[in-house]
Design a protein around this motif. Structure first.
Motif, PDB file in Angstrom:
ATOM      1  N   ARG A  43       0.868  -1.353  -0.016  1.00 40.57           N
ATOM      2  CA  ARG A  43       0.091   0.081  -0.277  1.00 40.57           C
ATOM      3  C   ARG A  43       0.947   1.167  -0.026  1.00 40.57           C
ATOM      4  O   ARG A  43       0.307   2.484  -0.002  1.00 40.57           O
ATOM      5  N   MET A  44       2.156   1.162  -0.009  1.00 40.60           N
ATOM      6  CA  MET A  44       3.146   2.228   0.109  1.00 40.60           C
ATOM      7  C   MET A  44       3.288   2.784  -1.214  1.00 40.60           C
ATOM      8  O   MET A  44       3.132   2.154  -2.397  1.00 40.60           O
ATOM      9  N   VAL A  45       3.271   4.183  -1.286  1.00 35.90           N
ATOM     10  CA  VAL A  45       3.516   4.894  -2.702  1.00 35.90           C
ATOM     11  C   VAL A  45       4.568   5.592  -2.639  1.00 35.90           C
ATOM     12  O   VAL A  45       4.991   6.310  -1.817  1.00 35.90           O
ATOM     13  N   THR A  46       5.558   5.347  -3.653  1.00 35.04           N
ATOM     14  CA  THR A  46       6.907   6.207  -3.567  1.00 35.04           C
ATOM     15  C   THR A  46       6.635   7.312  -4.296  1.00 35.04           C
ATOM     16  O   THR A  46       5.968   7.687  -5.314  1.00 35.04           O
ATOM     17  N   ILE A  47       7.158   8.421  -3.643  1.00 34.44           N
ATOM     18  CA  ILE A  47       7.176   9.888  -4.206  1.00 34.44           C
ATOM     19  C   ILE A  47       8.384  10.276  -4.440  1.00 34.44           C
ATOM     20  O   ILE A  47       9.446  10.336  -3.586  1.00 34.44           O
ATOM     21  N   PRO A  48       8.744  10.896  -5.790  1.00 39.80           N
ATOM     22  CA  PRO A  48      10.009  11.054  -6.328  1.00 39.80           C
ATOM     23  C   PRO A  48      10.532  12.454  -5.603  1.00 39.80           C
ATOM     24  O   PRO A  48       9.847  13.312  -5.146  1.00 39.80           O
ATOM     25  N   ASP A  49      11.971  12.353  -5.478  1.00 35.00           N
ATOM     26  CA  ASP A  49      12.588  13.513  -5.132  1.00 35.00           C
ATOM     27  C   ASP A  49      12.634  14.621  -5.916  1.00 35.00           C
ATOM     28  O   ASP A  49      13.021  15.986  -5.691  1.00 35.00           O
ATOM     29  N   THR A  50      12.317  14.509  -7.317  1.00 34.56           N
ATOM     30  CA  THR A  50      12.472  15.419  -8.206  1.00 34.56           C
ATOM     31  C   THR A  50      11.480  16.617  -8.272  1.00 34.56           C
ATOM     32  O   THR A  50      10.614  16.224  -7.607  1.00 34.56           O
ATOM     33  N   PRO A  51      11.733  17.741  -8.535  1.00 33.96           N
ATOM     34  CA  PRO A  51      10.635  18.759  -8.394  1.00 33.96           C
ATOM     35  C   PRO A  51       9.655  18.764  -9.285  1.00 33.96           C
ATOM     36  O   PRO A  51       9.839  17.932 -10.602  1.00 33.96           O
ATOM     37  N   TYR A  52       8.370  19.045  -9.200  1.00 35.22           N
ATOM     38  CA  TYR A  52       7.492  18.973 -10.142  1.00 35.22           C
ATOM     39  C   TYR A  52       7.526  19.861 -11.100  1.00 35.22           C
ATOM     40  O   TYR A  52       8.209  21.009 -11.020  1.00 35.22           O
ATOM     41  N   ASP A  53       6.726  19.528 -12.154  1.00 40.35           N
ATOM     42  CA  ASP A  53       6.749  20.446 -13.406  1.00 40.35           C
ATOM     43  C   ASP A  53       6.080  21.439 -12.981  1.00 40.35           C
ATOM     44  O   ASP A  53       4.761  21.711 -12.905  1.00 40.35           O
ATOM     45  N   THR A  54       6.810  22.672 -13.112  1.00 38.07           N
ATOM     46  CA  THR A  54       5.906  24.228 -12.945  1.00 38.07           C
ATOM     47  C   THR A  54       4.869  24.435 -13.780  1.00 38.07           C
ATOM     48  O   THR A  54       3.880  25.311 -13.476  1.00 38.07           O
ATOM     49  N   ALA A  55       4.776  23.842 -14.996  1.00 35.36           N
ATOM     50  CA  ALA A  55       3.501  23.994 -15.883  1.00 35.36           C
ATOM     51  C   ALA A  55       2.135  23.518 -15.229  1.00 35.36           C
ATOM     52  O   ALA A  55       1.165  23.967 -15.581  1.00 35.36           O
ATOM     53  N   LEU A  56       2.316  22.723 -14.287  1.00 34.77           N
ATOM     54  CA  LEU A  56       1.312  22.068 -13.570  1.00 34.77           C
ATOM     55  C   LEU A  56       0.476  23.098 -12.695  1.00 34.77           C
ATOM     56  O   LEU A  56      -0.508  22.979 -12.388  1.00 34.77           O
ATOM     57  N   TRP A  57       1.358  24.271 -12.303  1.00 32.02           N
ATOM     58  CA  TRP A  57       0.944  25.168 -11.251  1.00 32.02           C
ATOM     59  C   TRP A  57       0.542  26.543 -11.976  1.00 32.02           C
ATOM     60  O   TRP A  57       0.469  27.506 -11.129  1.00 32.02           O
TER      61      TRP A  57
END
Length: 73
Positions: A43-57
């Motif tokens: 049930r664990m989800v891996t969250i990447p350490d890379t920054p999110y794409d700024t185009a999403l925001w």
């Protein structure tokens, strides 16, 4: 209702609450723990350490601050 009636009703409710809490405590003691305290790896989800794409925001609001191109009053 008189004050005495109100106090009697509160006492009855408190007694009922106490009985229910005792029942829940007994049920909890009887139940076996379902897990050893360790999280289930499936049930664990891996969250990447890379920054999110700024185009999403680009069209989002900053919570509590409003939109980026507007100022708070």
């Amino acid at each position: 209702m008189s004050l005495q009636d109100d106090l009697s009703a509160v006492r009855r409710n408190l007694d009922d609450l106490t009985r229910k809490v005792e029942q829940l405590e007994q049920q909890a003691k009887r139940q076996k723990p379902t897990s050893s305290g360790a999280p289930d790896p499936s049930r664990m989800v891996t969250i990447p350490d890379t920054p999110y794409d700024t185009a999403l925001w680009t069209d989002t609001d900053d919570e509590g601050l409003g939109a980026r191109d507007r100022h708070a009053p």
